[in-house]
Design a protein around this motif. Structure first.
Motif, mmCIF file in Angstrom:
data_model
loop_
_atom_site.group_PDB
_atom_site.id
_atom_site.type_symbol
_atom_site.label_atom_id
_atom_site.label_comp_id
_atom_site.label_asym_id
_atom_site.label_seq_id
_atom_site.Cartn_x
_atom_site.Cartn_y
_atom_site.Cartn_z
ATOM 1 N N GLY A 56 -17.464 3.279 3.496
ATOM 2 C CA GLY A 56 -16.553 3.908 2.877
ATOM 3 C C GLY A 56 -15.566 4.775 3.453
ATOM 4 N N ARG A 57 -16.075 5.721 4.112
ATOM 5 C CA ARG A 57 -15.095 6.486 5.066
ATOM 6 C C ARG A 57 -14.227 5.635 6.114
ATOM 7 N NH1 ARG A 57 -19.500 10.609 5.727
ATOM 8 N NH2 ARG A 57 -19.541 11.596 4.072
ATOM 9 N N LYS A 58 -14.775 4.654 6.736
ATOM 10 C CA LYS A 58 -14.368 3.860 7.714
ATOM 11 C C LYS A 58 -12.907 2.974 7.007
ATOM 12 C CE LYS A 58 -14.193 2.475 11.890
ATOM 13 N NZ LYS A 58 -13.485 3.322 13.105
ATOM 14 N N ILE A 59 -13.493 2.142 5.726
ATOM 15 C CA ILE A 59 -12.349 1.546 5.132
ATOM 16 C C ILE A 59 -11.435 2.396 4.672
ATOM 17 C CG2 ILE A 59 -12.072 0.345 2.865
ATOM 18 C CD1 ILE A 59 -15.160 -0.544 3.267
ATOM 19 N N GLY A 60 -11.561 3.722 4.197
ATOM 20 C CA GLY A 60 -10.508 4.478 3.818
ATOM 21 C C GLY A 60 -9.596 4.835 4.808
ATOM 22 N N GLU A 61 -10.234 5.006 5.960
ATOM 23 C CA GLU A 61 -9.497 5.669 7.216
ATOM 24 C C GLU A 61 -8.478 4.455 7.611
ATOM 25 O OE1 GLU A 61 -12.302 6.438 10.242
ATOM 26 O OE2 GLU A 61 -12.810 8.444 9.022
ATOM 27 N N SER A 62 -8.658 3.251 7.382
ATOM 28 C CA SER A 62 -8.024 1.987 7.591
ATOM 29 C C SER A 62 -7.087 1.671 6.674
ATOM 30 C CB SER A 62 -8.999 0.832 8.032
ATOM 31 O OG SER A 62 -9.221 0.354 6.539
ATOM 32 N N LEU A 63 -6.915 2.214 5.742
ATOM 33 C CA LEU A 63 -5.927 1.740 4.409
ATOM 34 C C LEU A 63 -4.636 2.254 4.820
ATOM 35 C CD1 LEU A 63 -7.988 2.670 1.351
ATOM 36 C CD2 LEU A 63 -7.493 0.386 2.207
ATOM 37 N N GLU A 117 -16.972 4.059 -3.501
ATOM 38 C CA GLU A 117 -15.266 3.946 -3.741
ATOM 39 C C GLU A 117 -14.950 5.669 -3.555
ATOM 40 O OE1 GLU A 117 -17.120 0.702 -5.295
ATOM 41 O OE2 GLU A 117 -18.000 2.744 -5.503
ATOM 42 N N GLY A 118 -15.913 6.465 -3.687
ATOM 43 C CA GLY A 118 -15.547 7.827 -3.303
ATOM 44 C C GLY A 118 -15.348 8.189 -2.025
ATOM 45 N N ALA A 119 -16.373 7.489 -1.227
ATOM 46 C CA ALA A 119 -16.090 7.726 0.383
ATOM 47 C C ALA A 119 -14.662 7.064 0.805
ATOM 48 C CB ALA A 119 -17.385 6.880 1.012
ATOM 49 N N ILE A 120 -14.468 6.036 0.375
ATOM 50 C CA ILE A 120 -13.200 5.471 0.424
ATOM 51 C C ILE A 120 -12.080 6.331 0.434
ATOM 52 C CG2 ILE A 120 -11.174 3.540 0.097
ATOM 53 C CD1 ILE A 120 -13.617 1.619 -0.597
ATOM 54 N N MET A 121 -11.982 7.054 -0.827
ATOM 55 C CA MET A 121 -10.940 8.150 -0.855
ATOM 56 C C MET A 121 -11.129 9.094 0.078
ATOM 57 S SD MET A 121 -11.074 8.888 -4.952
ATOM 58 C CE MET A 121 -11.249 7.665 -6.190
#
Length: 154
Positions: A56-63, A117-121
């Motif tokens: 999730g964190r990796k996805i969030g960083e890429s947004l 989803e929280g980790a994406i945030m």
């Protein structure tokens, strides 16, 4: 250096490059739920928490986002859910996500399943703020709550 020996990474922009002529660009929510809940939540140790946090964190960083408002907009655009700020303080924000992927699933009291989803945030906001941000799911439809909610601490 030749292309085969160069380490390459996918970007969020790469994810938008879809050339499926017959199947189109959408997948059913059932498949996403199966990957998340059967594959990760039930199939990995600790309900997949370590994996979902990292992924999730990796996805969030890429947004492609530059503000919390951008992030909430992209959650809607990607149909992750319909997020709204329900509490805003100096070092803390609560975001409620209605119409989350888990809405309609059987209630299982004590279970919070939307940590990805929280980790994406968390990943996106840490990138935006250029410092560590902590996001924790505090409500979940599966737990019997009316919506999913995240506490964001700066």
């Amino acid at each position: 250096m030749n292309k085969s020996s160069t380490v390459q990474e996918f970007t969020f922009d790469d994810m938008k490059k879809i050339s499926r002529t017959k199947m189109g660009k959408s997948l059913p929510i059932e498949l996403y739920r199966a990957i998340r809940l059967i594959g990760m939540y039930q199939g990995l140790p600790m309900k997949g928490k370590g994996t979902t946090a990292t992924v999730g964190r990796k996805i969030g960083e890429s947004l492609p986002v530059n503000s919390l408002e951008d992030l909430l907009d992209i959650f809607r655009e990607l149909k992750i859910g319909d997020p709204h700020i329900v509490l805003e303080e100096e070092h803390k924000i609560h975001v409620a996500v209605k119409d989350c992927f888990c809405e309609g699933l059987p209630e299982m009291e004590g279970n919070m399943v939307c940590d990805l989803e929280g980790a994406i945030m968390e990943g996106a906001l840490s990138k935006i703020k250029a410092k560590r941000v902590n996001v924790r799911e505090i409500k979940c439809n599966v737990n019997g709550d009316d919506y999913c909610e995240y506490e964001i601490r700066f």
